[in-house]
Scaffold this active site. Structure first.
Site, PDB file in Angstrom:
ATOM      1  CG  HIS A   1     -15.797  33.714 -19.871  1.00 54.61           C
ATOM      2  ND1 HIS A   1     -16.178  34.716 -18.987  1.00 54.61           N
ATOM      3  CD2 HIS A   1     -14.679  34.297 -20.592  1.00 54.61           C
ATOM      4  CE1 HIS A   1     -15.140  35.765 -18.966  1.00 54.61           C
ATOM      5  NE2 HIS A   1     -14.326  35.567 -20.175  1.00 54.61           N
TER       6      HIS A   1
ATOM      7  CD  GLU B   1     -12.963  36.125 -23.720  1.00 54.45           C
ATOM      8  OE1 GLU B   1     -12.761  37.277 -23.360  1.00 54.45           O
ATOM      9  OE2 GLU B   1     -13.202  35.519 -22.572  1.00 54.45           O
TER      10      GLU B   1
ATOM     11  CG  HIS C   1      -9.424  33.873 -20.003  1.00 59.08           C
ATOM     12  ND1 HIS C   1     -10.467  32.915 -20.048  1.00 59.08           N
ATOM     13  CD2 HIS C   1     -10.053  35.157 -20.022  1.00 59.08           C
ATOM     14  CE1 HIS C   1     -11.722  33.538 -19.870  1.00 59.08           C
ATOM     15  NE2 HIS C   1     -11.322  35.010 -19.918  1.00 59.08           N
TER      16      HIS C   1
ATOM     17  NE  ARG D   1     -14.407  39.870 -10.663  1.00 59.37           N
ATOM     18  CZ  ARG D   1     -15.484  40.096 -10.173  1.00 59.37           C
ATOM     19  NH1 ARG D   1     -15.979  39.437  -9.202  1.00 59.37           N
ATOM     20  NH2 ARG D   1     -16.097  41.020 -10.700  1.00 59.37           N
TER      21      ARG D   1
END
Length: 321
Positions: free
Chosen positions: A100, A118, A176, A196
């Site tokens: 991200h 996150e 991740h 992705r």
């Protein structure tokens, strides 16, 4: 009006998901798969609705717009939006290997959107389950580009075994992926931007491969950012409950409560609270409202609401700014 809001989530049926959120967390939708349950969200891709009180049937976003930023608290004064998104995630299969962007990149190249940092709290993990969390030591950007184009990315990723109760903090820019057989609660910035890098050559229900975002991903991956699990700090205040500090960051603070009796908390002027029940059940009481909360239920507690009381035997996560 300041009162605790019981929330109805937005559900997602991504191809890697399973049925455990339906069977174990009682998330009922119209599809066989429930991959994600967006428990607390004002994001346009998945708005939560309110189940109780004066605003029943309205979205959480409508509640905030009606009542003003006082319900978010003084820590949210620099935000012109609700800053968090909280999810339950059931990974029956591997998620894509992804990254991200941070706020700077997202706002510059994604039409002013937010970046995404996150945190994961592992709810359960099958024997041998693992996730991808950063890159192996010594991997630089040239190594990364070469392995991506050789379709050999997995060989340079750090594969980490996981167990129930583990905590992972994932700053923007960290490569991740959640592995199959893992269920998590995710606390994140309010963003749905994902780049992705590798998707196991899977196809969707229409036979199409999901798109990759290699150019953007390679631009934002931080090869110097090596993943480490969070050190969970345990605090015992009184005999009725135990608090574990799971994560303290510039974006959110997350605490685990193991309740066996009574607990008094306060939502002051600084920040709203959110509660998500993970095990068993608890009762929440305020002068304005009382409710029984079961496994999988989430509640938004507005800032400035003041004292509230919890009673029961159950585990829950509390998130604040």
């Amino acid at each position: 009006m300041l009162y605790p809001l019981k929330l109805s989530p937005a559900l997602k049926d991504y191809l890697w998901g399973g049925q455990r959120l339906k069977n174990e967390y009682f998330k009922t939708g119209t599809t066989d798969i429930v991959a994600e349950s967006w428990e607390v969200s004002c994001h346009s891709d998945g708005l939560c609705h309110i189940e109780n009180g004066l605003f029943a049937g309205k979205t959480l976003l409508e509640y905030i717009e009606t009542n003003g930023k006082k319900v978010l608290g003084t820590k949210a004064r620099d935000y012109d939006y609700f800053p968090l998104l909280i999810k339950l995630i059931d990974a029956k299969e591997n998620l894509s290997v992804q990254v991200h962007p941070d706020d700077f990149y997202a706002q510059k190249y994604e039409n002013g959107q937010n970046g995404k940092t996150e945190m994961w709290y592992i709810l359960s993990a099958e024997p041998g389950a693992e996730l991808i969390y950063g890159l192996k030591d010594g991997i630089d950007k040239n190594d990364l580009v070469r392995h991506v184009h050789d379709n050999d990315l997995l060989s340079i990723c750090r594969h980490v075994p996981v167990h129930k109760g583990d905590v992972f903090y994932i700053p923007a820019g960290t490569l991740h992926a959640i592995g199959k057989g893992i269920m998590i609660l995710e606390v994140q910035q309010s963003s749905n931007l994902t780049y992705r890098v590798y998707d196991y050559d899977r196809v969707d229900k229409y036979g199409n491969k999901r798109p990759l975002h290699l150019e953007k991903a390679l631009a934002v991956i931080n090869t110097h950012q090596q993943g480490l699990t969070e050190d969970v700090r345990h605090i015992n205040f009184i005999s009725d409950y135990k608090i574990s500090i799971l994560c303290q960051s510039p974006f959110f603070n997350v605490y685990h409560f193991a309740l066996e009796g009574n607990c008094n908390l306060m939502a002051d002027k600084k920040s709203f609270h959110t509660l998500t029940v993970l095990e068993r059940e608890v009762c929440l009481y305020t002068p304005q409202e009382s409710m029984h909360l079961h496994k999988g239920d989430s509640v938004f507690i507005p800032a400035n609401m003041g004292d509230y009381h919890l009673n029961g035997t159950g585990d829950f996560l509390l998130t604040t700014l």
